[in-house]
Design a protein around this motif. Structure first.
Motif, PDB file in Angstrom:
ATOM      1  N   VAL A 137       0.958  -1.281  -0.191  1.00  0.00           N
ATOM      2  CA  VAL A 137      -0.042   0.144  -0.070  1.00  0.00           C
ATOM      3  C   VAL A 137       1.011   1.295   0.203  1.00  0.00           C
ATOM      4  O   VAL A 137       2.002   1.283   0.628  1.00  0.00           O
ATOM      5  N   ALA A 166       0.678   5.624   0.261  1.00  0.00           N
ATOM      6  CA  ALA A 166      -0.027   6.714   0.770  1.00  0.00           C
ATOM      7  C   ALA A 166       0.717   7.965   1.063  1.00  0.00           C
ATOM      8  O   ALA A 166       1.807   8.024   0.673  1.00  0.00           O
ATOM      9  N   ILE A 213      -3.527   5.390  -2.007  1.00  0.00           N
ATOM     10  CA  ILE A 213      -4.403   6.287  -1.394  1.00  0.00           C
ATOM     11  C   ILE A 213      -4.084   7.846  -1.716  1.00  0.00           C
ATOM     12  O   ILE A 213      -2.988   8.189  -1.041  1.00  0.00           O
ATOM     13  N   VAL A 239      -8.970   5.762  -3.636  1.00  0.00           N
ATOM     14  CA  VAL A 239      -7.938   4.524  -3.859  1.00  0.00           C
ATOM     15  C   VAL A 239      -7.719   4.157  -5.376  1.00  0.00           C
ATOM     16  O   VAL A 239      -8.827   3.891  -5.895  1.00  0.00           O
ATOM     17  N   TYR A 246      -5.795   1.543  -8.337  1.00  0.00           N
ATOM     18  CA  TYR A 246      -5.049   0.486  -8.706  1.00  0.00           C
ATOM     19  C   TYR A 246      -4.761   0.065  -9.950  1.00  0.00           C
ATOM     20  O   TYR A 246      -5.776   0.474 -10.897  1.00  0.00           O
ATOM     21  N   ILE A 268     -10.110  -2.375   0.153  1.00  0.00           N
ATOM     22  CA  ILE A 268     -10.622  -1.003  -0.342  1.00  0.00           C
ATOM     23  C   ILE A 268     -11.884  -0.976   0.085  1.00  0.00           C
ATOM     24  O   ILE A 268     -12.587   0.149   0.491  1.00  0.00           O
TER      25      ILE A 268
END
Length: 308
Positions: free
Chosen positions: A90, A92, A137, A264, A266, A280
């Motif tokens: 992940v 962010a 994110i 978010v 992807y 998610i």
């Protein structure tokens, strides 16, 4: 292959060794064994620099593709599993990732203990495919129109200032008045410095502002506004507590700023893993809480190739 990709990524045998908990001599021996087996030199090494040979470039390219295909194969095979498990990477933003996403990751792994999460925070958007992250994110427009995305929170932006600043310098009544005020500038990515854009009665208006203080860190500029140093653009997510307490006030609310909705995003929905979908959905669940949460939550929606 994973070891060599790490060496190429870090540009250092010692850094790659630390990443997989090897001693530097063990990493050197592993590379030597690999080169000996292949019968070619993969790296040019000096005491200060490390670079790939042409054979090393070829090996890196194919190794990256092969490992990605293996991961995709394993993900596809495990789609039938009902319990999310495996590695989830992940990305962010720096401040928001540290203060908000990290605690949510903690709660997510408590719910799904078989998911291993590697979280990285960066100031700029990253290439998900190239870096191997499952999702990122981010606030604002999507950095890559080829990506799929889900909006998990609506987030308007406002001009704000402390009551003390407004008492000393007056409250602006028009955008033109901002030219005579001290404005605090939050430098973000490649945005034009000190250029603020607004919408008013369906017309776009642009103004150049000036100020003595600027930073690329959102928490820093917010602190300066709270200390009474000037007028700042900030999202309602950050402002809610300070508006409620009276430490900040919105100015010129009739002039709309571009939103900073939270997304978010992807690379692919078709081969998305169960763990990525679960994370998610978990984010959407957390941000679509009670009405008194800041941000005016809107239902998460799927987007593909377009930023709304």
């Amino acid at each position: 292959m994973q070891f060599f990709i790490l060496v190429a990524k870090h540009g250092s045998l010692a850094a790659a060794a630390r990443a997989i908990d090897l001693t530097p001599p063990a990493a050197t021996k592993r590379l030597a064994t690999l080169e000996s087996r292949l019968g070619v030199r993969l790296l040019n090494r000096t005491t200060r620099t490390l670079s790939l040979t042409s054979e090393g470039e070829t090996y890196l390219q194919h190794a990256t593709r092969i490992l990605a295909e293996i991961k995709e194969m394993e993900d596809m095979v495990s789609q039938g599993r009902s319990t999310p498990r495996g590695l989830l990477r992940v990305n962010a933003t720096l401040g928001f990732g540290r203060t908000t996403i990290a605690p949510l990751v903690s709660a997510f792994t408590a719910r799904y203990p078989e998911v291993e999460v590697q979280m990285e925070v960066t100031d700029r958007p990253i290439d998900l495919v190239e870096t191997g992250f499952d999702l990122a994110i981010r606030f604002g427009a999507l950095p890559d129109k080829r990506l799929n995305a889900r909006r998990i929170m609506s987030n308007r932006r406002f001009l704000c200032a402390s009551p003390g600043y407004l008492e000393r310098h007056g409250t602006p009544n028009s955008l033109a008045d901002l030219a005579t005020h001290r404005c605090i500038i939050h430098r973000q990515n490649d945005d034009a410095y000190g250029i603020w854009r607004f919408m008013h009665h369906d017309h776009s208006e642009v103004i150049k502002v000036h100020g003595m203080l600027s930073s690329n860190d959102g928490d820093i500029v917010l602190g300066w506004a709270l200390d009474g140093h000037g007028i700042l653009i900030r999202s309602e997510w950050d402002l809610a507590r300070y508006l409620d307490s009276g430490r900040l006030k919105i100015v010129l609310p009739e002039f709309e700023l571009p939103t900073a909705d939270l997304f978010v995003y992807y690379p692919s929905k078709r081969n998305q893993t169960i763990r990525a979908r679960a994370f998610i959905d978990f984010l959407v669940e957390q941000f679509q809480g009670p009405e008194d949460r800041p941000g005016g939550r809107t239902k998460g929606r799927e987007h593909s190739g377009k930023a709304p």
